[in-house]
Design a protein around this motif. Structure first.
Motif, PDB file in Angstrom:
ATOM      1  N   GLN A  32     -17.608  -0.727  29.716  1.00 21.78           N
ATOM      2  CA  GLN A  32     -16.220  -1.141  29.552  1.00 21.78           C
ATOM      3  C   GLN A  32     -15.651  -1.589  30.891  1.00 21.78           C
ATOM      4  O   GLN A  32     -15.967  -1.012  31.931  1.00 21.78           O
ATOM      5  CB  GLN A  32     -15.376   0.022  28.999  1.00 21.78           C
ATOM      6  CG  GLN A  32     -15.876   0.592  27.686  1.00 21.78           C
ATOM      7  CD  GLN A  32     -15.785  -0.412  26.554  1.00 21.78           C
ATOM      8  OE1 GLN A  32     -14.798  -1.141  26.440  1.00 21.78           O
ATOM      9  NE2 GLN A  32     -16.815  -0.476  25.733  1.00 21.78           N
ATOM     10  N   GLY A  33     -14.803  -2.616  30.857  1.00 20.67           N
ATOM     11  CA  GLY A  33     -14.161  -3.084  32.080  1.00 20.67           C
ATOM     12  C   GLY A  33     -15.126  -3.850  32.962  1.00 20.67           C
ATOM     13  O   GLY A  33     -16.233  -4.194  32.579  1.00 20.67           O
ATOM     14  N   ARG A  34     -14.685  -4.107  34.174  1.00 21.61           N
ATOM     15  CA  ARG A  34     -15.463  -4.893  35.125  1.00 21.61           C
ATOM     16  C   ARG A  34     -16.670  -4.077  35.598  1.00 21.61           C
ATOM     17  O   ARG A  34     -16.517  -2.966  36.093  1.00 21.61           O
ATOM     18  CB  ARG A  34     -14.577  -5.294  36.291  1.00 21.61           C
ATOM     19  CG  ARG A  34     -15.194  -6.319  37.217  1.00 21.61           C
ATOM     20  CD  ARG A  34     -14.198  -6.785  38.238  1.00 21.61           C
ATOM     21  NE  ARG A  34     -13.174  -7.624  37.625  1.00 21.61           N
ATOM     22  CZ  ARG A  34     -13.112  -8.943  37.747  1.00 21.61           C
ATOM     23  NH1 ARG A  34     -14.002  -9.567  38.460  1.00 21.61           N
ATOM     24  NH2 ARG A  34     -12.159  -9.624  37.169  1.00 21.61           N
ATOM     25  N   LEU A  51     -16.863  -9.281  33.156  1.00 23.92           N
ATOM     26  CA  LEU A  51     -15.435  -9.349  33.448  1.00 23.92           C
ATOM     27  C   LEU A  51     -14.641  -8.494  32.473  1.00 23.92           C
ATOM     28  O   LEU A  51     -15.163  -8.049  31.445  1.00 23.92           O
ATOM     29  CB  LEU A  51     -14.971 -10.805  33.396  1.00 23.92           C
ATOM     30  CG  LEU A  51     -15.735 -11.757  34.327  1.00 23.92           C
ATOM     31  CD1 LEU A  51     -15.241 -13.187  34.162  1.00 23.92           C
ATOM     32  CD2 LEU A  51     -15.600 -11.309  35.781  1.00 23.92           C
ATOM     33  N   ASP A  52     -13.385  -8.276  32.779  1.00 24.13           N
ATOM     34  CA  ASP A  52     -12.532  -7.446  31.923  1.00 24.13           C
ATOM     35  C   ASP A  52     -12.455  -7.963  30.492  1.00 24.13           C
ATOM     36  O   ASP A  52     -12.338  -7.183  29.550  1.00 24.13           O
ATOM     37  CB  ASP A  52     -11.121  -7.345  32.512  1.00 24.13           C
ATOM     38  CG  ASP A  52     -11.082  -6.500  33.773  1.00 24.13           C
ATOM     39  OD1 ASP A  52     -11.891  -5.546  33.884  1.00 24.13           O
ATOM     40  OD2 ASP A  52     -10.262  -6.791  34.657  1.00 24.13           O
ATOM     41  N   ASP A  53     -12.535  -9.297  30.314  1.00 23.80           N
ATOM     42  CA  ASP A  53     -12.445  -9.877  28.971  1.00 23.80           C
ATOM     43  C   ASP A  53     -13.794  -9.916  28.254  1.00 23.80           C
ATOM     44  O   ASP A  53     -13.918 -10.445  27.158  1.00 23.80           O
ATOM     45  CB  ASP A  53     -11.835 -11.279  29.012  1.00 23.80           C
ATOM     46  CG  ASP A  53     -12.664 -12.273  29.812  1.00 23.80           C
ATOM     47  OD1 ASP A  53     -13.767 -11.921  30.279  1.00 23.80           O
ATOM     48  OD2 ASP A  53     -12.201 -13.420  29.958  1.00 23.80           O
TER      49      ASP A  53
END
Length: 157
Positions: A32-34, A51-53
């Motif tokens: 999860q997350g970067r 990446l975050d997305d």
């Protein structure tokens, strides 16, 4: 990470393949997350970044445009590079640029009838796929990809 072309040959690396692999690992490990991690390829160590997305970014380094360093057998047309050079393939003119990002690429913006341009050029020249008719390297990675959220890549057959 090892990648295999449809003819069974093994390229040094594949940027879209690394992105797909990184996305697979992120999903498998529920990252999860970067996040980032190191992937060993035949060309070098690559560090994909989730990446975050959820998209994946890969720094492939500086492109090499010098024709003899790509390498390509197409004639230089801009200094020592092959940039937007005309390549006649079965009567169709394609503007191609040759670049190396760890392995040689012949870039064009589109394909004829969905064909992979390097495969069609090889067939027209009467050579077997995986030969040295377009690029002098053995078994050039000939694949198509899109830059969608999930890049498409032909690495498993």
């Amino acid at each position: 990470m090892r990648i295999f072309n449809s003819d069974g040959s093994e390229p040094e690396m594949c940027g879209n393949g690394v992105r797909c692999f990184a996305r697979f690992v992120a999903d498998l490990e529920n990252l999860q997350g970067r996040q980032s991690f190191t992937v060993h390829t035949g060309a070098s160590l690559i560090i994909p970044e989730i990446l975050d997305d959820g998209k994946v970014r890969v720094d492939m380094g500086e492109p090499i445009l010098k024709a003899s360093s790509v390498p390509t057998l197409l004639p230089e047309n801009q200094g020592e590079a092959v940039v937007k050079s005309e390549l006649n393939v079965d009567g169709a003119i394609w503007n191609v640029t040759c670049v190396s990002m760890g392995n040689p690429h012949c870039i064009t913006f589109g394909t004829k009838g969905g064909q992979v341009i390097a495969n069609r050029a090889t067939e027209i020249l009467g050579h077997k796929r995986g030969g040295k008719s377009v690029h002098p390297n053995d078994h050039v990675n000939r694949s198509q990809s899109s830059n969608d959220t999930f890049p498409t890549v032909s690495i498993c057959y």
